[in-house]
Each structure stands twice: as structure tokens, then as C-alpha cells.
Design a protein around this motif. Structure first.
Motif, mmCIF file in Angstrom:
data_model
loop_
_atom_site.group_PDB
_atom_site.id
_atom_site.type_symbol
_atom_site.label_atom_id
_atom_site.label_comp_id
_atom_site.label_asym_id
_atom_site.label_seq_id
_atom_site.Cartn_x
_atom_site.Cartn_y
_atom_site.Cartn_z
ATOM 1 N N GLY A 68 -2.998 1.268 -2.817
ATOM 2 C CA GLY A 68 -3.932 2.261 -2.562
ATOM 3 C C GLY A 68 -3.495 3.756 -1.660
ATOM 4 N N VAL A 69 -2.683 4.552 -3.653
ATOM 5 C CA VAL A 69 -2.640 5.412 -4.352
ATOM 6 C C VAL A 69 -3.269 6.719 -3.840
ATOM 7 C CG1 VAL A 69 -0.080 6.555 -4.581
ATOM 8 C CG2 VAL A 69 0.572 5.138 -3.539
ATOM 9 N N ARG A 70 -3.908 7.233 -3.355
ATOM 10 C CA ARG A 70 -5.275 8.393 -4.228
ATOM 11 C C ARG A 70 -4.278 9.554 -3.662
ATOM 12 N NH1 ARG A 70 -8.568 4.163 -4.883
ATOM 13 N NH2 ARG A 70 -9.095 2.683 -3.531
ATOM 14 N N GLY A 71 -4.004 9.873 -4.211
ATOM 15 C CA GLY A 71 -3.869 11.993 -4.466
ATOM 16 C C GLY A 71 -2.182 11.918 -4.539
ATOM 17 N N ARG A 72 -2.146 13.018 -4.358
ATOM 18 C CA ARG A 72 -0.558 13.436 -4.705
ATOM 19 C C ARG A 72 0.194 13.263 -2.860
ATOM 20 N NH1 ARG A 72 -0.361 19.012 -8.733
ATOM 21 N NH2 ARG A 72 -1.296 17.567 -10.678
ATOM 22 N N GLN A 73 -0.832 13.536 -2.195
ATOM 23 C CA GLN A 73 -0.007 13.549 -1.077
ATOM 24 C C GLN A 73 0.202 12.039 -0.535
ATOM 25 O OE1 GLN A 73 -2.863 15.717 1.770
ATOM 26 N NE2 GLN A 73 -1.832 17.914 1.185
ATOM 27 N N ALA B 22 0.523 9.921 -2.490
ATOM 28 C CA ALA B 22 1.969 9.314 -3.302
ATOM 29 C C ALA B 22 3.841 9.849 -2.759
ATOM 30 C CB ALA B 22 2.166 10.304 -5.216
ATOM 31 N N ALA B 23 3.353 11.307 -2.978
ATOM 32 C CA ALA B 23 4.232 11.395 -1.854
ATOM 33 C C ALA B 23 5.134 11.358 -0.538
ATOM 34 C CB ALA B 23 4.278 13.435 -1.759
ATOM 35 N N ALA B 24 4.155 10.404 -0.266
ATOM 36 C CA ALA B 24 4.010 9.522 1.204
ATOM 37 C C ALA B 24 5.232 8.727 0.631
ATOM 38 C CB ALA B 24 3.017 9.414 2.405
ATOM 39 N N TRP B 25 4.468 8.444 0.095
ATOM 40 C CA TRP B 25 4.812 6.323 -0.412
ATOM 41 C C TRP B 25 6.065 6.579 -0.748
ATOM 42 C CZ3 TRP B 25 4.174 1.567 0.111
ATOM 43 C CH2 TRP B 25 2.674 1.082 0.955
ATOM 44 N N VAL B 26 7.173 8.082 -1.339
ATOM 45 C CA VAL B 26 7.974 8.047 -2.504
ATOM 46 C C VAL B 26 8.850 8.876 -1.287
ATOM 47 C CG1 VAL B 26 9.161 10.061 -3.790
ATOM 48 C CG2 VAL B 26 7.355 9.226 -4.796
ATOM 49 N N VAL B 27 8.610 8.873 -0.044
ATOM 50 C CA VAL B 27 9.211 9.327 0.771
ATOM 51 C C VAL B 27 9.223 7.886 1.554
ATOM 52 C CG1 VAL B 27 9.589 10.331 2.968
ATOM 53 C CG2 VAL B 27 8.644 12.055 1.167
ATOM 54 N N ALA B 28 8.302 7.808 1.744
ATOM 55 C CA ALA B 28 8.986 6.290 2.477
ATOM 56 C C ALA B 28 9.544 5.086 1.854
ATOM 57 C CB ALA B 28 7.398 5.250 2.870
ATOM 58 N N CYS B 29 9.854 4.686 0.136
ATOM 59 C CA CYS B 29 10.240 3.938 -0.191
ATOM 60 C C CYS B 29 11.515 4.767 -0.702
ATOM 61 C CB CYS B 29 10.107 4.556 -1.685
ATOM 62 S SG CYS B 29 8.459 3.112 -1.608
ATOM 63 N N THR B 30 11.956 5.887 -0.462
ATOM 64 C CA THR B 30 13.382 6.255 -0.555
ATOM 65 C C THR B 30 13.996 5.934 0.521
ATOM 66 O OG1 THR B 30 12.294 8.587 -1.963
ATOM 67 C CG2 THR B 30 14.848 8.436 -0.865
ATOM 68 N N ALA B 31 13.875 6.518 2.235
ATOM 69 C CA ALA B 31 13.618 5.895 3.155
ATOM 70 C C ALA B 31 14.320 5.095 3.450
ATOM 71 C CB ALA B 31 13.117 6.667 4.507
ATOM 72 N N ALA B 32 13.536 3.680 3.149
ATOM 73 C CA ALA B 32 14.137 2.770 3.146
ATOM 74 C C ALA B 32 15.151 2.099 2.250
ATOM 75 C CB ALA B 32 12.786 1.802 2.688
#
Length: 94
Positions: free
Chosen positions: A20-25, A27-37
Motif C-alpha cells: 500500500g505504499v503510495r507517494g514519497r511521504q 514510502a519515507a514513513a515505511w523506511v523509517v519504520a523498517c529501520t527502527a524495527a
């Protein structure tokens, strides 16, 4: 008309496959969440496993030197001359 429907279906499939990734924001939120995890759960668990493996290796090495054989091995009576007769031939003497 059919071509745009096929492209739309492919785009929809790819969007759903990405979670469900749509748009840059987003995608950036998913990157931050995955990095934190990764840094909160995965990396500490892997580090703990590596430390446990290192401790196990050190325990095994210490065990190798802890036990010392207390009995002397008995020599072959044929080689010491206690038994008369022709000694067995070893493969290196042939």
C-alpha cells in the motif's frame, strides 16, 4: 482503452504488493519504520546470538584443556618382547 486498463491493473497490483505504499511521504514513513524495527528488534537479537555462540566456543575450548587423562596407555606386549614369536607387520614396513 484496453491498454490503459491493463496498465492500471499492473499498477494496482504493484501498489498492493508493496504493502500500500503510495507517494514519497508514505514510502519515507515505511523506511523509517523498517529501520527502527531493525535497530530495535533484529539487530539486538542477532548480537545476542553471536555473543552466545562466542561464549559456547570459549566453553568448548576451556573443556578441551580441563580434562587430563590420568592413566598411562599400555604398550603393545608384542613390541615389548613379552610375547614370543613373529610380530605383526605394520603397513609401513611392507
Amino acid at each position: 482503452m484496453a491498454r490503459s486498463t491493463i496498465i492500471g491493473n499492473i499498477g494496482s497490483f504493484v501498489g498492493n504488493a508493496l504493502g500500500g505504499v503510495r507517494g514519497r511521504q508514505n514510502a519515507a514513513a515505511w523506511v523509517v519504520a523498517c529501520t527502527a524495527a531493525y535497530f530495535l528488534w533484529i539487530k539486538p537479537e542477532r548480537d545476542a546470538m553471536r555473543e552466545e555462540e562466542a561464549r559456547a566456543i570459549l566453553r568448548r575450548e576451556a573443556d578441551l584443556h580441563r580434562y587430563v587423562e590420568r592413566t598411562r596407555p599400555s604398550a603393545d606386549p608384542q613390541e615389548r618382547g613379552l610375547i614370543r614369536g613373529k610380530p605383526k607387520e605394520s603397513p609401513s614396513e611392507r
